[in-house]
Design an enzyme around this catalytic site. Structure first.
Site, mmCIF file in Angstrom:
data_model
loop_
_atom_site.group_PDB
_atom_site.id
_atom_site.type_symbol
_atom_site.label_atom_id
_atom_site.label_comp_id
_atom_site.label_asym_id
_atom_site.label_seq_id
_atom_site.Cartn_x
_atom_site.Cartn_y
_atom_site.Cartn_z
ATOM 1 N N CYS A 1 10.465 -17.079 74.103
ATOM 2 C CA CYS A 1 11.165 -18.367 74.312
ATOM 3 C C CYS A 1 10.218 -19.449 74.788
ATOM 4 C CB CYS A 1 12.313 -18.189 75.309
ATOM 5 S SG CYS A 1 11.730 -17.935 77.006
ATOM 6 N N THR B 1 -22.568 -22.986 74.517
ATOM 7 C CA THR B 1 -21.621 -22.521 73.511
ATOM 8 C C THR B 1 -22.366 -22.090 72.251
ATOM 9 O OG1 THR B 1 -19.677 -23.071 72.171
ATOM 10 C CG2 THR B 1 -21.184 -24.902 72.669
ATOM 11 N N SER B 2 -21.851 -21.029 71.643
ATOM 12 C CA SER B 2 -22.528 -20.500 70.440
ATOM 13 C C SER B 2 -22.163 -21.331 69.216
ATOM 14 C CB SER B 2 -22.125 -19.040 70.205
ATOM 15 O OG SER B 2 -20.709 -18.979 70.090
ATOM 16 N N GLN C 1 -14.072 -25.060 76.318
ATOM 17 C CA GLN C 1 -13.456 -23.978 75.545
ATOM 18 C C GLN C 1 -13.095 -22.833 76.480
ATOM 19 O OE1 GLN C 1 -15.769 -23.260 71.612
ATOM 20 N NE2 GLN C 1 -17.220 -24.106 73.081
ATOM 21 N N VAL D 1 -11.475 -20.711 79.597
ATOM 22 C CA VAL D 1 -10.105 -20.590 80.116
ATOM 23 C C VAL D 1 -10.130 -20.233 81.607
ATOM 24 C CG1 VAL D 1 -9.166 -19.959 77.859
ATOM 25 C CG2 VAL D 1 -9.978 -18.152 79.384
ATOM 26 N N ASP D 2 -11.350 -20.325 82.215
ATOM 27 C CA ASP D 2 -11.531 -19.827 83.595
ATOM 28 C C ASP D 2 -11.193 -20.849 84.693
ATOM 29 O OD1 ASP D 2 -15.117 -20.016 82.963
ATOM 30 O OD2 ASP D 2 -13.759 -21.597 83.668
ATOM 31 N N CYS E 1 6.206 -16.986 78.002
ATOM 32 C CA CYS E 1 6.964 -15.966 77.262
ATOM 33 C C CYS E 1 6.624 -16.075 75.770
ATOM 34 C CB CYS E 1 8.472 -16.197 77.453
ATOM 35 S SG CYS E 1 9.465 -15.119 76.426
ATOM 36 N N HIS F 1 -8.731 -24.406 75.033
ATOM 37 C CA HIS F 1 -8.185 -23.088 74.701
ATOM 38 C C HIS F 1 -7.241 -22.562 75.776
ATOM 39 C CE1 HIS F 1 -11.969 -22.527 71.994
ATOM 40 N NE2 HIS F 1 -11.044 -23.284 71.438
HETATM 41 C C1 BV8 Z 1 -7.308 -22.436 64.496
HETATM 42 C C2 BV8 Z 1 -9.212 -18.309 74.224
HETATM 43 C C3 BV8 Z 1 -5.799 -23.072 62.807
HETATM 44 C C4 BV8 Z 1 -8.783 -16.928 74.326
HETATM 45 C C5 BV8 Z 1 -10.682 -18.544 72.270
HETATM 46 C C6 BV8 Z 1 -13.795 -18.790 59.195
HETATM 47 C C7 BV8 Z 1 -14.654 -19.873 59.279
HETATM 48 C C8 BV8 Z 1 -14.430 -20.891 60.216
HETATM 49 C C9 BV8 Z 1 -13.328 -20.834 61.075
HETATM 50 C C10 BV8 Z 1 -12.492 -19.749 60.970
HETATM 51 C C11 BV8 Z 1 -12.711 -18.731 60.057
HETATM 52 N N1 BV8 Z 1 -11.733 -17.815 60.214
HETATM 53 C C12 BV8 Z 1 -10.899 -18.212 61.189
HETATM 54 C C13 BV8 Z 1 -11.340 -19.402 61.645
HETATM 55 C C14 BV8 Z 1 -10.720 -20.230 62.683
HETATM 56 C C15 BV8 Z 1 -11.059 -19.641 64.046
HETATM 57 C C16 BV8 Z 1 -12.559 -19.574 64.241
HETATM 58 O O1 BV8 Z 1 -13.205 -20.574 64.491
HETATM 59 N N2 BV8 Z 1 -13.094 -18.342 64.155
HETATM 60 C C17 BV8 Z 1 -14.538 -18.157 64.350
HETATM 61 C C18 BV8 Z 1 -14.768 -16.892 65.203
HETATM 62 C C19 BV8 Z 1 -15.189 -18.058 62.987
HETATM 63 N N3 BV8 Z 1 -10.499 -20.604 64.993
HETATM 64 C C20 BV8 Z 1 -9.235 -20.448 65.380
HETATM 65 O O2 BV8 Z 1 -8.519 -19.519 65.061
HETATM 66 C C21 BV8 Z 1 -8.684 -21.572 66.254
HETATM 67 N N4 BV8 Z 1 -7.415 -21.954 65.732
HETATM 68 O O3 BV8 Z 1 -8.252 -22.630 63.783
HETATM 69 O O4 BV8 Z 1 -6.001 -22.619 64.144
HETATM 70 C C22 BV8 Z 1 -4.343 -23.263 62.677
HETATM 71 C C23 BV8 Z 1 -3.864 -24.555 62.450
HETATM 72 C C24 BV8 Z 1 -2.514 -24.727 62.266
HETATM 73 C C25 BV8 Z 1 -1.617 -23.635 62.339
HETATM 74 C C26 BV8 Z 1 -2.122 -22.346 62.594
HETATM 75 C C27 BV8 Z 1 -3.500 -22.150 62.775
HETATM 76 C C28 BV8 Z 1 -8.463 -21.059 67.666
HETATM 77 C C29 BV8 Z 1 -9.802 -20.753 68.297
HETATM 78 C C30 BV8 Z 1 -9.593 -20.444 69.785
HETATM 79 C C31 BV8 Z 1 -9.807 -18.977 70.026
HETATM 80 N N5 BV8 Z 1 -9.679 -18.729 71.479
HETATM 81 N N6 BV8 Z 1 -10.522 -18.313 73.570
HETATM 82 C C32 BV8 Z 1 -9.566 -16.214 75.407
HETATM 83 O O5 BV8 Z 1 -10.544 -16.747 75.964
HETATM 84 O O6 BV8 Z 1 -9.161 -15.099 75.711
HETATM 85 S S1 BV8 Z 1 -12.235 -18.671 71.613
HETATM 86 C C33 BV8 Z 1 -13.443 -18.015 72.622
HETATM 87 O O7 BV8 Z 1 -14.658 -18.407 71.984
HETATM 88 C C34 BV8 Z 1 -13.539 -18.603 74.042
HETATM 89 O O8 BV8 Z 1 -12.639 -19.683 74.267
HETATM 90 C C35 BV8 Z 1 -14.943 -19.175 74.044
HETATM 91 O O9 BV8 Z 1 -15.074 -20.223 74.895
HETATM 92 C C36 BV8 Z 1 -15.023 -19.590 72.645
HETATM 93 C C37 BV8 Z 1 -16.345 -20.004 72.112
HETATM 94 O O10 BV8 Z 1 -17.265 -19.037 72.491
HETATM 95 P P1 BV8 Z 1 -18.431 -19.584 73.450
HETATM 96 O O11 BV8 Z 1 -17.796 -20.261 74.622
HETATM 97 O O12 BV8 Z 1 -19.370 -20.380 72.640
HETATM 98 O O13 BV8 Z 1 -19.044 -18.248 74.008
HETATM 99 P P2 BV8 Z 1 -20.075 -17.276 73.271
HETATM 100 O O14 BV8 Z 1 -20.096 -16.012 74.050
HETATM 101 O O15 BV8 Z 1 -19.796 -17.263 71.818
HETATM 102 O O16 BV8 Z 1 -21.470 -18.037 73.449
HETATM 103 C C38 BV8 Z 1 -22.010 -18.233 74.747
HETATM 104 C C39 BV8 Z 1 -23.214 -19.130 74.536
HETATM 105 O O17 BV8 Z 1 -23.760 -19.443 75.815
HETATM 106 C C40 BV8 Z 1 -24.300 -18.467 73.725
HETATM 107 O O18 BV8 Z 1 -24.804 -19.386 72.773
HETATM 108 C C41 BV8 Z 1 -25.385 -18.127 74.783
HETATM 109 O O19 BV8 Z 1 -26.690 -18.244 74.238
HETATM 110 C C42 BV8 Z 1 -25.167 -19.219 75.782
HETATM 111 N N7 BV8 Z 1 -25.547 -18.904 77.153
HETATM 112 C C43 BV8 Z 1 -25.459 -17.695 77.789
HETATM 113 N N8 BV8 Z 1 -25.883 -17.836 79.073
HETATM 114 C C44 BV8 Z 1 -26.202 -19.147 79.238
HETATM 115 C C45 BV8 Z 1 -26.006 -19.826 78.019
HETATM 116 N N9 BV8 Z 1 -26.240 -21.137 77.866
HETATM 117 C C46 BV8 Z 1 -26.696 -21.814 78.946
HETATM 118 N N10 BV8 Z 1 -26.905 -21.238 80.143
HETATM 119 C C47 BV8 Z 1 -26.676 -19.921 80.333
HETATM 120 N N11 BV8 Z 1 -26.894 -19.363 81.545
HETATM 121 ZN ZN ZN Z 2 11.553 -15.755 77.301
#
Ligand code: BV8
Ligand code: ZN
Length: 236
Positions: A125, A180-181, A96, A98-99, A122, A114
């Site tokens: 376009c 991942t959370s 998930q 993007v790094d 763009c 992601h």
């Molecule tokens: C879509 C790119 C449909 C950008 C990202 C309500 C209920 C359910 C779903 C939804 C809802 N409302 C909206 C939705 C859908 C939504 C969604 O899921 N929302 C969530 C917040 C509820 N999803 C979407 O919108 C997706 N698209 O559904 O489209 C559609 C279909 C057709 C037509 C139109 C639309 C798109 C989702 C993608 C979003 N983009 N990133 C960017 O990065 O700038 S998501 C973002 O969260 C990152 O990609 C990240 O990777 C991702 C997940 O987060 P995590 O990686 O889990 O990171 P987090 O900080 O949360 O957790 C870190 C974990 O690591 C923790 O648990 C921590 O304890 C642990 N940790 C920390 N240190 C360590 C460790 N573990 C091990 N070792 C360590 N050292």
């Molecule tokens: Zn363009």
């Protein structure tokens, strides 16, 4: 852990679904951790088409801030250990993040669900661009604003990426959830497909998540430490 080692001994296909937790030890802030918020905006506000429309320059600044941190980051022992698993298994990495850190380790099978923060496109376009390091948000010759080529909240994932990730989840003998959370969909639904098809689902995280009650084994600890321990136990 014994059940996991037992399953791995008979496994061929091992799939990893990674989140920002695996990159934490490379110095990259997690998305939702205490250091995840930037200034006083939530990532969902900044990583969305609405947020971009509202203030494109602010979103561009946020991605510049993240790209500067990521440019200095290297894959850590967690990323590298996943690469080492390729010695014993067919390894499939679904990230998930993007790094681009998994790509740097040369893993054979990788899908960046992601997108990638060093690719741009763009917003009008769709023309693709590589890394752009300008302070001011750049515009395309068509006049459209250029944005990072990542999937924002409310945007669909690429069809081919999702179907690849589904296939790799369904045919996983062992499925690792790493750092991942488990709250972002559709990525968070993948472990359920692995389970439904007989895969053994393991979560590696420093804390419990909403997925913990649904999986087979939760290993508490950092990604690099736990992955290393599993591989060492296996080689015995
Ligand atoms: C879509 C790119 C449909 C950008 C990202 C309500 C209920 C359910 C779903 C939804 C809802 N409302 C909206 C939705 C859908 C939504 C969604 O899921 N929302 C969530 C917040 C509820 N999803 C979407 O919108 C997706 N698209 O559904 O489209 C559609 C279909 C057709 C037509 C139109 C639309 C798109 C989702 C993608 C979003 N983009 N990133 C960017 O990065 O700038 S998501 C973002 O969260 C990152 O990609 C990240 O990777 C991702 C997940 O987060 P995590 O990686 O889990 O990171 P987090 O900080 O949360 O957790 C870190 C974990 O690591 C923790 O648990 C921590 O304890 C642990 N940790 C920390 N240190 C360590 C460790 N573990 C091990 N070792 C360590 N050292
Ligand atoms: Zn363009």
């Amino acid at each position: 852990m014994d059940r996991l080692i037992e399953r791995l001994k008979h496994a061929e296909n091992v799939t990893f679904l990674t989140g920002s937790g695996i990159s934490r030890e490379s110095g990259i802030p997690t998305f939702r951790g205490k250091d995840g918020l930037w200034k006083n905006y939530s990532p969902e506000e900044l990583a969305s088409p609405e947020g971009f429309m509202r203030d494109p320059q602010l979103v561009w600044d946020w991605y510049n801030w993240r790209r500067d941190i990521i440019r200095k980051a290297e894959p850590n022992r967690g990323h590298l250990t996943i690469k080492e698993f390729e010695k014993n298994f067919n390894v499939y990495v679904i990230t998930q993040n993007v790094d681009g850190l998994h790509e740097k380790t040369g893993v054979k099978n990788l899908v960046e669900l992601h997108g990638n923060i060093f690719r741009n496109r763009c917003s009008r376009c769709g023309k693709m661009f590589g890394d752009i390091q300008t302070k001011k948000i750049p515009t395309c010759e068509c006049g459209g604003l250029i944005r990072p080529d990542v999937v924002w909240f409310g945007e669909p994932l690429k069809e081919e990426d999702i179907s690849m990730a589904l296939e790799w989840s369904k045919n996983a003998d062992v499925f690792f959830l790493v750092g991942t959370s488990g709250i972002v969909y559709p990525a968070a639904s993948l472990p359920f497909f692995a389970k439904e098809n007989g895969g053994f689902v393991v979560e590696i995280n420093i804390e419990k998540t909403p997925l913990t009650p649904h999986i087979d084994l939760h290993l508490e600890g950092s990604a690099s430490e736990i992955l290393d321990m599993v591989l060492k136990r296996l080689d015995k």
